[in-house]
Design a protein around this motif. Structure first.
Motif, short mmCIF file in Angstrom:
data_model
loop_
_atom_site.label_atom_id
_atom_site.label_comp_id
_atom_site.label_asym_id
_atom_site.label_seq_id
_atom_site.Cartn_x
_atom_site.Cartn_y
_atom_site.Cartn_z
N GLU A 258 0.82 -1.20 0.00
CA GLU A 258 0.00 0.00 0.00
C GLU A 258 0.86 1.25 0.00
N GLY A 259 0.33 2.31 -0.59
CA GLY A 259 1.02 3.59 -0.57
C GLY A 259 0.94 4.22 0.79
N VAL A 260 2.05 4.79 1.26
CA VAL A 260 2.12 5.43 2.56
C VAL A 260 2.22 6.94 2.41
N ALA A 261 3.14 7.39 1.57
CA ALA A 261 3.37 8.81 1.37
C ALA A 261 3.92 9.02 -0.03
N THR A 262 3.46 10.07 -0.68
CA THR A 262 3.88 10.31 -2.06
C THR A 262 4.34 11.75 -2.22
N LEU A 263 5.30 11.95 -3.10
CA LEU A 263 5.91 13.26 -3.32
C LEU A 263 6.03 13.51 -4.81
N VAL A 264 5.51 14.66 -5.25
CA VAL A 264 5.63 15.06 -6.64
C VAL A 264 6.73 16.12 -6.72
N SER A 265 7.28 16.32 -7.90
CA SER A 265 8.46 17.16 -8.05
C SER A 265 8.23 18.59 -7.60
N ASP A 266 7.00 19.08 -7.63
CA ASP A 266 6.76 20.47 -7.23
C ASP A 266 6.65 20.61 -5.72
N GLY A 267 6.88 19.53 -4.99
CA GLY A 267 6.83 19.57 -3.54
C GLY A 267 5.52 19.14 -2.95
N THR A 268 4.53 18.91 -3.79
CA THR A 268 3.24 18.44 -3.29
C THR A 268 3.41 17.08 -2.62
#
Length: 126
Positions: free
Chosen positions: A46-56
């Protein structure tokens, strides 16, 4: 060749903290979205934490307010700070990455992950 190497797992008592690290090589983190997943015995990943390049950032409800995902582009390293750990957080934790611009980001579904690390075990005792 893309490589992700996790470290920082271990055994702690409930209420304790750990910081996981994921050292990335073979690509620039700025061109990828990254995330942390976990898998407990007998359960699906399962996904726990996700980060996109813009810092979201985004978090699973079960860890919101306790876990923080961050990255250091200069070190090409992804982190997961885990506080107030609970026994139900016990799992193998995996670093994951996928290239931007292909409709895969932000990473939440294991099927969309392009690259996985080998995992690091986190065990929380009550």
């Amino acid at each position: 060749q893309v490589q992700l190497v996790e470290s920082g797992g271990g055994s702690v008592q409930a209420g304790g903290s750990l910081r996981l690290s994921c050292a990335a090589s073979g690509y620039a983190q700025s061109n990828y979205c990254m995330a942390w997943f976990r898998q407990a015995p007998g359960k699906e990943r399962e996904g726990v934490a996700t980060l996109v390049s813009d810092g979201t950032t985004a978090y699973a409800d079960s860890v919101k307010g306790r876990f923080t995902i961050s990255k250091d582009n200069a070190k090409n390293t992804l982190y997961l700070q885990m506080n107030s750990l609970k026994p139900e957080d016990t799992a193998m934790y995996y670093c994951a990455a996928a290239p931007l611009g292909q409709g895969l980001c932000p990473l939440w579904a294991p099927s969309t992950v392009g690259y996985w690390g080998q995992g690091t075990q986190v065990t929380v005792s009550s």
